[in-house]
Design a protein around this motif. Structure first.
Motif: not given
Length: 797
Positions: A583-587, A743-748
């Motif tokens: 959660p919070g990341t775009l992997t 928006i939900a996963r701003p960190q790449i």
């Protein structure tokens, strides 16, 4: 108040005792929303005040109107309601009014309505369009709306709420009871109804729901669940009557065949879905009600609350995609209030194992997802409003101020402003600025302060084209150089293609050239892999809430105890080789295999959004020289293969970059034109039906394309163009889910693993399915799965 003695005695003779929520609705003097589990007597609760009132003496005119989303529900209710009516000695008429009702009966109902009328939103809208509407509904006391949650999710609900607002104008003292079994946000649904008091029934015993233990593990990819056919057959043999739910019609057909292949005892099994003829569906329904079947394989056509006899087991094949839908389907088992519903889930592949576990946890916690438009998440559709203006004019002259106030009293339109209303009124009257010169769209005129039809003869055409449901067209795919058709694709899929795109049909790769006269013209490309690797059409997307649960489960090893051992091993190896989506990341992952570069983004945004994401990302990769070759999209991820590795995906995932890419893509295909045709048809600009005939898809597309191009050039701010954009973004394109994901996963987070990873391997299998055909398909897939999993470091099991 207490029940009249005759009704109380009737309950006693049945061996029943009224439930508290039934008595609550009986005592109600206000509008109510009853939320009760399947088997809790919701429908009887809705009709108890009617029966009691009619016991006091005859009623002149229509007393109660029952509205349901399905014609089949009206038949079921008529059958169930006739019993207490006969037992109580009531001399009243109960009739239906649907598209199947004989024209002679419909005509009689306009001058002599029954005491109880059972209908659908479309038929109600039609009845309200007649000048006799004040007489038909003037004495109306009660409205019962069944399965309100199903109506509230789409435009049919908007249409019904506008109809309800009109009924309140004609009969100000009427009372409304809305009934539902599965509601994620009761307060929002009560607001949708215009402000109703919520009555919550005792939920009853918790359901007996679990994953079905199968002899074989779920395969690494695929969606049919046929590996479990024998296990499902064993469950059917041990039950009285089983409903087997499958998410798509095509998969239902295939699983039905798979069941028959292992049905050694020759048990009677039926098939039920929306593509079957009405006669076939009715035969299956009658056989179920009579107890002549042991199982029925069905899609959403049996989701809603029809009482189909002694169902004691529900099996969901494939991940449910939506917790609320799963709960609704569970409720079809054990249609009794005091007995737990029994249900088993069969994941179609290894990834779906995780989704099924997440769904089971959500059911146990009572956490229903509110996917889709939501009851009041967005304002009511203005195209439906335009249609309602025209229908109101069919009934007689109207005052614009009064109609605006009436529309605002409908829950979905509580936030409607006067400028929006005036835009719709101007469109209904003249077609809008760019079309007002054309006589055919000059439909309303204002005389003496009242708006009315310019030509009363237009009523027939308006009524013939009532409704908010747009049929899904299928288009033939043909070689541009001639020959027999290669097959058919859904119109929505064809609309998403740009010239040069390649896709698979009939086991062959073809290049899309153009859409000409409702035929998709293609050129064979036997030497090329298809760009869009797996054609699945527009499918149900996993809800946002369920996707979030899946992501949280994958990303937290402390929660893995709920997963099977093979799934835990799979995720553990993913953590060792690469990274876990959290959660919070775009992997994202980039790796090489077989001389090709692969890029995988775990967006968890749903299949349609990922399809759009794949199309946009491949365009951006093309512009930066990475040489994209194709992609595959699932509910959880998009996998792209290319000539060169993506080392820094961050620039591709800015909102501005994706928005620009969407604009470029939309400019090259027919998505917007398709959405415009849907909106324009509902709004009344285009006619689906002509006197004596139904307009063909070819005719509708030709005329709508011309109008669309005209409006874009001369009236770009036309109300229908604004609606079209909203419709396209929410439908096939589903771009809103992509923006929600950003928006939900701003960190790449980008990983560069040395080879294919455990999570990417199933996606590789989806791509690998394309060229494989014939009798050896399953064996070849198993061999490919073994190779990929060995390569990923996990032996296929």
């Amino acid at each position: 108040m207490s029940l009249p003695a005759r009704i109380g005695d009737w309950f006693s003779r049945q061996g029943w005792k009224p439930h508290p929520h039934q008595l609550d609705l009986f005592d109600a003097t206000d509008d109510t929303l009853l939320i009760a589990p399947t088997g809790g007597g919701k429908t009887l609760a809705g009709f108890l005040p009617t029966l009691a009132d009619l016991l006091n003496g005859p009623h002149q005119g229509m007393h109660t109107l029952y509205v349901s989303p399905l014609k089949a529900l009206t038949n079921d209710i008529a059958r169930n309601l006739s019993r207490p009516v006969a037992d109580l000695g009531l001399n009243i008429r109960i009739e239906d009014r649907t598209g199947d009702t004989a024209s002679s009966r419909r005509a009689r109902q306009r001058v002599d309505p029954p005491e109880i009328l059972l209908t659908t939103p479309e038929s109600l809208a039609l009845m309200l369009s007649y000048p006799e509407a004040p007489k038909i509904f003037g004495a109306l006391k009660r409205v019962v709306i069944d399965e309100i949650h199903a109506l509230a999710e789409g435009k049919r609900g908007d249409q019904l709420m506008l109809g309800l607002a009109r009924l309140r104008t004609l009969s100000p003292d009427l009372r409304v009871s809305a009934l539902s079994a599965t509601v994620d946000d009761p307060t929002a649904l009560a607001e949708y109804l215009g402000g109703a008091r919520i009555v919550m029934a005792d939920p009853g015993p918790a359901p007996d729901i679990a994953m079905l233990e199968t002899a074989l593990p779920a395969p690494w990819s695929g969606g049919g669940g046929r590996y479990a056919a024998q296990d499902v057959m064993d469950e059917i043999a041990a039950a009285r009557l089983t409903l087997v739910f499958i998410n798509t019609r095509a998969q239902a057909e295939l699983f039905f065949q798979a069941l028959w292949a292992v049905n050694d005892a020759n048990l009677p099994i039926g098939l039920h879905h929306g593509s079957l003829s009405r006669e076939v569906r009715e035969r299956v329904e009658a056989a179920m009600a009579a107890g002549e079947l042991r199982a029925v394989v069905a899609t959403g056509s049996l989701d809603l609350g029809i009482d189909w006899g002694d169902v004691d087991l529900v099996i969901q094949v494939g991940a449910p995609k939506n917790v609320k839908r799963l709960v609704q389907r569970i409720g079809r088992a054990n249609h009794r209030y005091n007995a737990p519903s029994k249900a088993r889930i069969v994941p179609a592949n290894r990834f779906e194992v995780i989704e099924c576990v997440a769904a089971l946890q959500a059911v146990a916690e009572g956490d229903l997802d509110g996917e889709g438009r939501g009851p009041v998440a967005s304002r009511g559709g203005l195209d439906v409003l335009c249609q309602q203006i025209l229908l109101t004019a069919c009934a007689g002259p109207f005052d614009a101020d009064a109609l605006f106030a009436e529309f605002r009293s409908a829950g979905p339109y509580a936030a409607l402003n006067r400028a929006q209303f005036d835009d719709c009124l101007d469109f209904a009257a003249t077609g809008g600025y760019a079309l007002r010169a054309y006589d055919r769209w000059q439909r309303l005129v204002e005389r003496g302060g009242l708006w009315q039809l310019r030509d009363p003869r237009a009523t027939r055409m308006i009524r013939m084209n009532i409704g908010t449901i747009n049929d899904v067209e299928t288009l033939k795919v043909r070689n541009r150089n001639g020959g027999a058709p290669l097959g058919e694709v859904e119109e929505g899929f064809a609309a998403s293609l740009s010239p040069g795109d390649t896709f698979l049909i009939g086991g062959k790769t073809v290049r899309y050239d153009r859409l000409r006269e409702m035929v998709v013209e293609v050129t064979p490309q036997p030497s090329r892999q298809p760009k869009i690797a797996v054609f699945n059409g527009t499918k149900l997307a996993t809800s946002t809430e369920l996707s979030a649960r899946v992501l949280a489960l994958i990303g937290d090893p402390q929660k893995w105890d709920a997963l099977p051992g093979s799934t835990r091993d799979w995720l553990e190896l993913q953590r060792e080789i690469s990274v876990l989506p959290r959660p919070g990341t775009l992997t994202c992952e980039s790796f090489m295999r077989g001389g090709r570069a692969y890029f995988c983004a775990y967006s968890f945004a749903g299949r349609n959004a990922n399809q759009t994401l794949g199309l946009i990302l491949t365009r951006r990769m093309e512009e930066t020289g990475l040489g994209p070759l194709g992609f595959v999209a699932t509910d959880y991820a998009v996998l792209i293969w290319s000539m060169d590795l993506v080392t820094d995906p961050a620039p591709f995932f800015t909102r501005a970059s994706l928005r620009d890419g969407l604009e470029d893509w939309l400019g090259e295909n027919a998505v917007m034109k398709r959405s415009f045709r849907n909106v324009a048809t509902v709004a009344g600009l285009l006619q689906r039906n002509l006197p004596g005939q139904r307009k063909s898809g070819k005719q509708a597309t030709f005329s709508s394309d011309i109008i669309y191009d005209t409006l874009r050039r001369h009236d770009p701010d036309h109300v229908l163009l604004r609606l079209t954009r909203t419709e396209a973004m929410r439908g096939l394109v589903d771009f809103g889910r992509i923006e929600e994901m950003l928006i939900a996963r701003p960190q790449i987070v980008t990983a560069m693993p040395p080879h294919v990873t455990p999570l990417a391997a199933p996606l590789m299998l989806e791509a690998g399915r394309v060229p494989i055909q014939g009798l050896g398909e399953d064996r070849l897939l198993e061999e490919e799965a073994a190779r990929l999993m060995t390569e990923a470091g996990l032996a296929a099991a």
